[in-house]
Design an enzyme around this catalytic site. Structure first.
Site, PDB file in Angstrom:
ATOM      1  N   SER A  14      45.099  48.253  47.083  1.00  0.00           N
ATOM      2  CA  SER A  14      45.695  46.864  47.613  1.00  0.00           C
ATOM      3  C   SER A  14      45.714  47.107  49.008  1.00  0.00           C
ATOM      4  CB  SER A  14      47.122  46.657  47.155  1.00  0.00           C
ATOM      5  OG  SER A  14      47.686  45.539  47.612  1.00  0.00           O
ATOM      6  N   SER A  16      47.488  44.952  50.749  1.00  0.00           N
ATOM      7  CA  SER A  16      48.523  44.433  51.210  1.00  0.00           C
ATOM      8  C   SER A  16      49.745  44.877  51.884  1.00  0.00           C
ATOM      9  CB  SER A  16      49.418  43.566  49.857  1.00  0.00           C
ATOM     10  OG  SER A  16      48.759  42.569  49.336  1.00  0.00           O
ATOM     11  N   LYS A  62      50.484  37.509  37.098  1.00  0.00           N
ATOM     12  CA  LYS A  62      50.809  36.393  37.881  1.00  0.00           C
ATOM     13  C   LYS A  62      51.579  35.285  36.563  1.00  0.00           C
ATOM     14  CE  LYS A  62      47.716  36.824  41.481  1.00  0.00           C
ATOM     15  NZ  LYS A  62      46.366  36.225  42.257  1.00  0.00           N
ATOM     16  N   ASP A  99      48.368  31.360  46.441  1.00  0.00           N
ATOM     17  CA  ASP A  99      46.854  31.737  46.065  1.00  0.00           C
ATOM     18  C   ASP A  99      45.975  30.531  46.733  1.00  0.00           C
ATOM     19  OD1 ASP A  99      47.048  34.444  45.546  1.00  0.00           O
ATOM     20  OD2 ASP A  99      47.246  34.097  43.468  1.00  0.00           O
ATOM     21  N   GLY A 124      36.371  32.307  34.743  1.00  0.00           N
ATOM     22  CA  GLY A 124      37.859  32.978  34.423  1.00  0.00           C
ATOM     23  C   GLY A 124      38.751  31.859  34.431  1.00  0.00           C
ATOM     24  N   ALA A 125      39.854  31.918  33.607  1.00  0.00           N
ATOM     25  CA  ALA A 125      40.918  31.194  33.225  1.00  0.00           C
ATOM     26  C   ALA A 125      42.378  31.950  33.267  1.00  0.00           C
ATOM     27  CB  ALA A 125      40.579  30.290  32.080  1.00  0.00           C
ATOM     28  N   GLY A 126      42.379  32.883  33.966  1.00  0.00           N
ATOM     29  CA  GLY A 126      43.618  33.717  33.886  1.00  0.00           C
ATOM     30  C   GLY A 126      44.481  33.496  35.062  1.00  0.00           C
ATOM     31  N   GLY A 127      45.296  34.271  35.509  1.00  0.00           N
ATOM     32  CA  GLY A 127      46.226  33.968  36.611  1.00  0.00           C
ATOM     33  C   GLY A 127      45.805  33.504  37.977  1.00  0.00           C
ATOM     34  N   ALA A 128      44.550  34.383  38.056  1.00  0.00           N
ATOM     35  CA  ALA A 128      43.814  34.123  39.342  1.00  0.00           C
ATOM     36  C   ALA A 128      43.266  32.487  39.417  1.00  0.00           C
ATOM     37  CB  ALA A 128      42.798  35.321  39.715  1.00  0.00           C
ATOM     38  N   GLY A 237      37.121  38.035  48.700  1.00  0.00           N
ATOM     39  CA  GLY A 237      38.530  37.663  48.712  1.00  0.00           C
ATOM     40  C   GLY A 237      39.262  38.144  49.865  1.00  0.00           C
TER      41      GLY A 237
END
Length: 277
Positions: A14, A16, A62, A99, A124-128, A237
């Site tokens: 990360s 961050s 998430k 996001d 994709g269909a997850g948290g992101a 990203g």
């Protein structure tokens, strides 16, 4: 000194902590920001034990963070049903999701991609994916096709967005029949686990752009495929990461930092890391 952290797994990569340290230097705010490894089973315990004043959450937490906040979530987090930013107050944790605004700002302002009336394929269909799809719809895209290996998760996200005229869902086996798209977005976690996506080249047309919401090595396989398929622009990203972090920083400190300076630093840092490898 206030303390903050990013939680997820894997988390060692990360950027961050670097980003928030740079933001804090700009704003002359004293803070400590660390990365903490946590999975869905131990996230709540590690968050409580950390004593942080605020937190970011990434894969695969998430949706877990959204559930932890109960009804104390922002409108954009409610729409996404996913939280990437936690704010501690007297009553506990509040959740938000930065996001989507981070991705849209990066694509439109930094990379000059006009999202209006675009046909978008979301892998994709997850948290992101949940975090960015509402903002893409708000930015004026014409159509959003959500494709996921588990069709039920794609259907659930499409239903939650509540725009059946613009949003559709399919399973992975439908990809060869879907035609081409103006913008292809990879929001899967496949590369994080070493898996490779199998995608038909026919998804790409002469003016298609491709975006991976991941950055660094995790973004390499999808963007390499996109270039080979003929995408005119490929974006990782990294810029989204900086922009969503700036929005989190604003929520915590009431100051929005200069993102261009930090993005330039981070890009140079990433190039140096790849060169060293």
């Amino acid at each position: 000194m206030k303390r903050y952290a990013v939680f997820g797994t894997p988390i060692a990569h990360s950027q961050s902590p670097f980003i928030h340290a740079a933001f804090a230097k700009q704003a002359r705010i004293a803070l400590d920001y660390t990365a903490i490894e946590a999975g869905p089973e131990d996230f709540a315990g590690k968050l409580a034990a950390s004593g942080v004043d605020g937190a970011n959450v990434t894969l695969p937490l998430k949706e877990v963070a959204f559930a932890l906040c109960g009804d104390r979530v922002s409108t954009r987090a409610q729409r996404a049903r996913a939280v990437n930013t936690l704010i501690r107050d007297a009553d506990g944790w509040r959740g938000d999701n930065t996001d989507g605004i981070g991705l849209v700002r990066d694509l439109t302002e930094r990379h000059g991609i006009d999202l209006r009336q675009r046909r978008v394929l979301m892998l994709g269909a997850g948290g992101a994916a949940r975090g960015v799809t509402p903002a893409l719809l708000d930015a004026g895209i014409r159509e959003l096709m959500i494709v996921n290996r588990t069709r039920e998760r794609a259907d659930a996200l499409a239903d939650a967005l509540g725009e059946p005229a613009r949003v559709h869902a399919r399973g992975w086996d439908a990809l060869p029949k879907l035609g081409s798209y103006d913008l292809l977005i990879n929001a899967t976690s496949a590369a994080h686990s070493g898996a490779l996506l199998s995608l038909p080249m026919a998804l790409v047309e002469s003016r298609s752009a491709a975006v991976d919401v991941s950055y660094g090595e995790a973004a390499v396989p999808f963007l390499a495929w996109a270039r080979a398929a003929g995408c005119v622009k490929t974006v990782d990203g990294l810029g989204m990461l900086v922009e969503q972090a700036a929005e989190s920083f604003l929520l915590w400190h009431g100051v929005r930092p200069d993102t261009d300076a930090v993005y330039a630093q981070l890009s140079a840092r990433s190039i140096a890391l790849f060169t060293a490898d």
